[in-house]
Scaffold this motif. Structure first.
Motif, PDB file in Angstrom:
ATOM      1  N   GLU A  88      44.735  33.216  45.070  1.00  0.00           N
ATOM      2  CA  GLU A  88      44.160  33.661  43.805  1.00  0.00           C
ATOM      3  C   GLU A  88      44.425  32.687  42.656  1.00  0.00           C
ATOM      4  O   GLU A  88      43.813  32.815  41.606  1.00  0.00           O
ATOM      5  CB  GLU A  88      44.696  35.043  43.419  1.00  0.00           C
ATOM      6  N   LEU A 115      43.315  32.262  37.339  1.00  0.00           N
ATOM      7  CA  LEU A 115      43.078  32.835  38.659  1.00  0.00           C
ATOM      8  C   LEU A 115      41.614  32.692  39.052  1.00  0.00           C
ATOM      9  O   LEU A 115      40.757  32.404  38.209  1.00  0.00           O
ATOM     10  CB  LEU A 115      43.484  34.305  38.677  1.00  0.00           C
ATOM     11  N   ASN A 116      41.317  32.930  40.328  1.00  0.00           N
ATOM     12  CA  ASN A 116      39.956  32.791  40.821  1.00  0.00           C
ATOM     13  C   ASN A 116      38.971  33.728  40.144  1.00  0.00           C
ATOM     14  O   ASN A 116      37.785  33.424  40.037  1.00  0.00           O
ATOM     15  CB  ASN A 116      39.896  33.022  42.326  1.00  0.00           C
ATOM     16  N   ASN A 117      39.432  34.877  39.658  1.00  0.00           N
ATOM     17  CA  ASN A 117      38.528  35.835  38.997  1.00  0.00           C
ATOM     18  C   ASN A 117      38.484  35.597  37.484  1.00  0.00           C
ATOM     19  O   ASN A 117      38.188  36.499  36.723  1.00  0.00           O
ATOM     20  CB  ASN A 117      38.934  37.266  39.327  1.00  0.00           C
TER      21      ASN A 117
END
Length: 72
Positions: free
Chosen positions: A36, A65-67
């Protein structure tokens, strides 16, 4: 040879220069899976003060983070 504890600011900053060490440390401490963490960057440690009476702010690491969530 004497080993310096990572509790000291100088030692911690030197360890955080290595992105692999930094990402694994942050993953372990914040309990975030490594997958992440998109990136972690070292920023300028001194933040601008808005008012004279304010204390100097210090930010050592910014994690993205990836989001697209950012963590200071």
């Amino acid at each position: 040879m004497k080993i310096i504890s990572p509790k000291y600011d100088y030692c911690a900053k030197e360890l955080f220069r290595n992105e692999v060490v930094r990402n694994h440390f942050l993953s372990d401490v914040l309990e975030i899976p490594m997958e992440e963490i998109r990136s972690s960057r070292l920023l300028n440690t001194f933040l601008w003060k808005r008012y004279r009476s304010q204390k100097q702010g210090i930010l050592d690491v910014l994690i993205e983070l990836n989001n697209n969530i950012k963590i200071n």
